[in-house]
Design an enzyme around this catalytic site. Structure first.
Site, PDB file in Angstrom:
ATOM      1  N   ASN A 201      43.416 -26.544 -44.271  1.00  0.00           N
ATOM      2  CA  ASN A 201      43.884 -26.190 -42.929  1.00  0.00           C
ATOM      3  C   ASN A 201      45.275 -25.564 -42.986  1.00  0.00           C
ATOM      4  OD1 ASN A 201      41.531 -27.345 -42.194  1.00  0.00           O
ATOM      5  ND2 ASN A 201      42.428 -29.234 -41.396  1.00  0.00           N
TER       6      ASN A 201
ATOM      7  N   ASP B 250      47.146 -25.348 -40.148  1.00  0.00           N
ATOM      8  CA  ASP B 250      47.784 -25.690 -38.866  1.00  0.00           C
ATOM      9  C   ASP B 250      48.989 -26.618 -38.982  1.00  0.00           C
ATOM     10  OD1 ASP B 250      46.588 -28.228 -39.302  1.00  0.00           O
ATOM     11  OD2 ASP B 250      44.819 -27.700 -38.105  1.00  0.00           O
TER      12      ASP B 250
ATOM     13  N   HIS C 294      45.321 -23.229 -48.688  1.00  0.00           N
ATOM     14  CA  HIS C 294      45.148 -21.961 -47.969  1.00  0.00           C
ATOM     15  C   HIS C 294      46.412 -21.537 -47.224  1.00  0.00           C
ATOM     16  CE1 HIS C 294      40.445 -22.364 -47.963  1.00  0.00           C
ATOM     17  NE2 HIS C 294      40.946 -22.121 -49.147  1.00  0.00           N
TER      18      HIS C 294
ATOM     19  N   CYS D  45      56.977 -11.343 -46.572  1.00  0.00           N
ATOM     20  CA  CYS D  45      57.184  -9.897 -46.563  1.00  0.00           C
ATOM     21  C   CYS D  45      56.308  -9.223 -47.626  1.00  0.00           C
ATOM     22  CB  CYS D  45      58.653  -9.570 -46.814  1.00  0.00           C
ATOM     23  SG  CYS D  45      58.955  -7.793 -46.760  1.00  0.00           S
TER      24      CYS D  45
ATOM     25  N   CYS E  38      59.424  -7.248 -49.954  1.00  0.00           N
ATOM     26  CA  CYS E  38      60.367  -7.975 -50.822  1.00  0.00           C
ATOM     27  C   CYS E  38      59.826  -9.350 -51.221  1.00  0.00           C
ATOM     28  CB  CYS E  38      61.736  -8.109 -50.154  1.00  0.00           C
ATOM     29  SG  CYS E  38      61.782  -9.263 -48.755  1.00  0.00           S
TER      30      CYS E  38
ATOM     31  N   THR F 110      34.877 -30.681 -43.789  1.00  0.00           N
ATOM     32  CA  THR F 110      34.779 -29.333 -44.371  1.00  0.00           C
ATOM     33  C   THR F 110      33.315 -28.995 -44.627  1.00  0.00           C
ATOM     34  OG1 THR F 110      35.353 -27.871 -46.224  1.00  0.00           O
ATOM     35  CG2 THR F 110      35.273 -30.236 -46.721  1.00  0.00           C
ATOM     36  N   SER F 111      32.960 -27.730 -44.383  1.00  0.00           N
ATOM     37  CA  SER F 111      31.581 -27.307 -44.610  1.00  0.00           C
ATOM     38  C   SER F 111      31.298 -27.199 -46.105  1.00  0.00           C
ATOM     39  CB  SER F 111      31.313 -25.968 -43.912  1.00  0.00           C
ATOM     40  OG  SER F 111      32.241 -25.013 -44.378  1.00  0.00           O
TER      41      SER F 111
ATOM     42  N   GLU G  88      27.979 -33.561 -39.720  1.00  0.00           N
ATOM     43  CA  GLU G  88      26.640 -33.182 -40.209  1.00  0.00           C
ATOM     44  C   GLU G  88      26.653 -33.116 -41.736  1.00  0.00           C
ATOM     45  OE1 GLU G  88      26.327 -29.535 -38.004  1.00  0.00           O
ATOM     46  OE2 GLU G  88      27.087 -28.376 -39.693  1.00  0.00           O
TER      47      GLU G  88
HETATM   48  P1  OAD Z   1      34.343 -24.937 -41.405  1.00  0.00           P
HETATM   49  O1  OAD Z   1      34.493 -24.442 -40.019  1.00  0.00           O
HETATM   50  O2  OAD Z   1      33.579 -24.120 -42.366  1.00  0.00           O
HETATM   51  O3  OAD Z   1      33.662 -26.364 -41.389  1.00  0.00           O
HETATM   52  C1  OAD Z   1      34.107 -27.368 -40.529  1.00  0.00           C
HETATM   53  C2  OAD Z   1      33.336 -28.611 -40.870  1.00  0.00           C
HETATM   54  O4  OAD Z   1      33.810 -29.679 -40.057  1.00  0.00           O
HETATM   55  C3  OAD Z   1      31.825 -28.519 -40.608  1.00  0.00           C
HETATM   56  O5  OAD Z   1      31.116 -29.012 -41.736  1.00  0.00           O
HETATM   57  C4  OAD Z   1      31.600 -29.413 -39.380  1.00  0.00           C
HETATM   58  O6  OAD Z   1      30.332 -30.064 -39.421  1.00  0.00           O
HETATM   59  C5  OAD Z   1      32.715 -30.415 -39.553  1.00  0.00           C
HETATM   60  N1  OAD Z   1      33.211 -31.036 -38.303  1.00  0.00           N
HETATM   61  C6  OAD Z   1      33.345 -30.478 -37.072  1.00  0.00           C
HETATM   62  N2  OAD Z   1      33.891 -31.343 -36.213  1.00  0.00           N
HETATM   63  C7  OAD Z   1      34.134 -32.490 -36.919  1.00  0.00           C
HETATM   64  C8  OAD Z   1      34.689 -33.755 -36.601  1.00  0.00           C
HETATM   65  N3  OAD Z   1      35.143 -34.019 -35.379  1.00  0.00           N
HETATM   66  N4  OAD Z   1      34.768 -34.692 -37.572  1.00  0.00           N
HETATM   67  C9  OAD Z   1      34.307 -34.432 -38.832  1.00  0.00           C
HETATM   68  N5  OAD Z   1      33.770 -33.257 -39.185  1.00  0.00           N
HETATM   69  C10 OAD Z   1      33.686 -32.287 -38.257  1.00  0.00           C
HETATM   70  O7  OAD Z   1      35.837 -25.247 -41.930  1.00  0.00           O
HETATM   71  P2  OAD Z   1      36.352 -25.393 -43.424  1.00  0.00           P
HETATM   72  O8  OAD Z   1      35.369 -26.103 -44.284  1.00  0.00           O
HETATM   73  O9  OAD Z   1      37.721 -25.928 -43.335  1.00  0.00           O
HETATM   74  O10 OAD Z   1      39.500 -20.163 -45.001  1.00  0.00           O
HETATM   75  O11 OAD Z   1      36.426 -23.888 -43.863  1.00  0.00           O
HETATM   76  C11 OAD Z   1      36.939 -23.562 -45.099  1.00  0.00           C
HETATM   77  C12 OAD Z   1      37.670 -22.257 -45.031  1.00  0.00           C
HETATM   78  O12 OAD Z   1      36.830 -21.244 -44.483  1.00  0.00           O
HETATM   79  C13 OAD Z   1      38.870 -22.243 -44.108  1.00  0.00           C
HETATM   80  O13 OAD Z   1      40.029 -22.786 -44.721  1.00  0.00           O
HETATM   81  C14 OAD Z   1      39.033 -20.800 -43.817  1.00  0.00           C
HETATM   82  C15 OAD Z   1      37.597 -20.467 -43.517  1.00  0.00           C
HETATM   83  O14 OAD Z   1      37.224 -19.162 -43.595  1.00  0.00           O
HETATM   84  C16 OAD Z   1      40.208 -19.060 -44.953  1.00  0.00           C
HETATM   85  O15 OAD Z   1      40.567 -18.540 -43.908  1.00  0.00           O
HETATM   86  C17 OAD Z   1      40.554 -18.513 -46.305  1.00  0.00           C
END
Ligand code: OAD
Length: 236
Positions: free
Chosen positions: A98, A100, A115, A123, A126, A184-185, A211
């Site tokens: 994340n 954020d 990430h 920049c 530079c 995370t997915s 899920e």
């Molecule tokens: P994703 O949006 O791919 O996945 C979010 C995951 O969180 C999914 O598996 C959902 O099922 C799960 N989820 C949603 N709400 C939830 C909750 N309340 N509690 C628990 N799980 C929940 O996000 P990331 O896996 O973080 O990269 O994605 C990885 C990267 O892909 C990001 O860092 C970003 C993106 O493109 C870049 O921008 C390089």
């Protein structure tokens, strides 16, 4: 639940990998899934070096909008529980995808941001980096003092992860006795590969997600439910 609680209490070292799902209940949109950002926007138009080269203003408008959303978000009980887990643990590393900074706001300390951070600007001329929390930014695209174009301090598709940070993440995953994979997915590599790294190092792997994911079949425990609800219960 009791067995996992005990595992966490007794673990010699804990590493955690978090993704967008951890911040979902703070109101920060995830990337995939029904309401995910990648349903509405094309990653190739917004989150690649080529997209930035083509249209830096468009890319910055999108990041400026996300910065504005995130500026209103507060850590939720999942972020807070992870900060508490760190305080109670001997060796603890939080690896997050994340950008954020909500883990920092919740009080986590040993954070590896694989990430980057949406609050950092770098920049393109530079190479200087600094934090800029202004929302909205006064000028898009923003410029450095040297006159160069600034870019968001995040990792885009096709870019390598920050080297020093990534090595530490691999080491923490490999050395962990317990590895938590939360929200995370687990489809974006190399970060998702940390789950296998931790397994190879002998960790007990516990997944928390609303899920199942591609790694669910390989973990020791898959807890289905929201991170904000389940994590505080694991700490009780
Ligand atoms: P994703 O949006 O791919 O996945 C979010 C995951 O969180 C999914 O598996 C959902 O099922 C799960 N989820 C949603 N709400 C939830 C909750 N309340 N509690 C628990 N799980 C929940 O996000 P990331 O896996 O973080 O990269 O994605 C990885 C990267 O892909 C990001 O860092 C970003 C993106 O493109 C870049 O921008 C390089």
């Amino acid at each position: 639940m009791d067995a996992i609680r005990q595992l966490l209490r007794e673990a010699r070292s804990i590493a955690v990998l978090t993704g967008a799902g951890v911040s979902a209940e703070s109101g920060v949109p995830t990337f995939r899934g029904a309401d995910g950002l990648w349903k509405q926007y094309r990653a190739l138009d917004l989150a690649t070096p080529e997209a930035f080269e083509r249209d830096p203003k468009l890319v910055w408008e999108w990041y400026d909008w996300r910065r504005s959303l995130i500026s209103k978000a507060r850590p939720n009980s999942a972020h807070l529980a992870l900060a508490e887990l760190e305080r109670q643990s001997r060796h603890f590393t939080l690896i997050t995808q994340n950008v954020d900074d909500l883990h920092d706001d919740a009080g986590s300390r040993n954070i590896l941001k694989v990430h980057g951070s949406i609050w950092i600007v770098r920049c393109t001329e530079c190479g200087r980096e600094r934090t800029d929390r202004r929302v909205p930014l006064p000028e898009l695209p923003p410029k450095c003092d040297c006159g160069g174009l600034l870019r968001p301090g995040v990792v885009w598709f096709g870019e390598s992860l920050p080297a020093g940070i990534w090595e530490k993440a691999e080491e923490a995953a490999h050395d962990a006795a317990v590895f938590l994979v939360i929200g995370t997915s687990a489809v974006v590599y190399p970060s998702a590969g940390l789950v296998q790294t931790s397994r190879r190092g002998g960790a007990k792997v516990i997944e928390i997600n609303v899920e199942t994911t591609p790694v669910s079949g390989t973990v020791d425990e898959c807890l289905l439910g929201s991170a904000a609800e389940l994590l505080p219960r694991l700490m009780a």
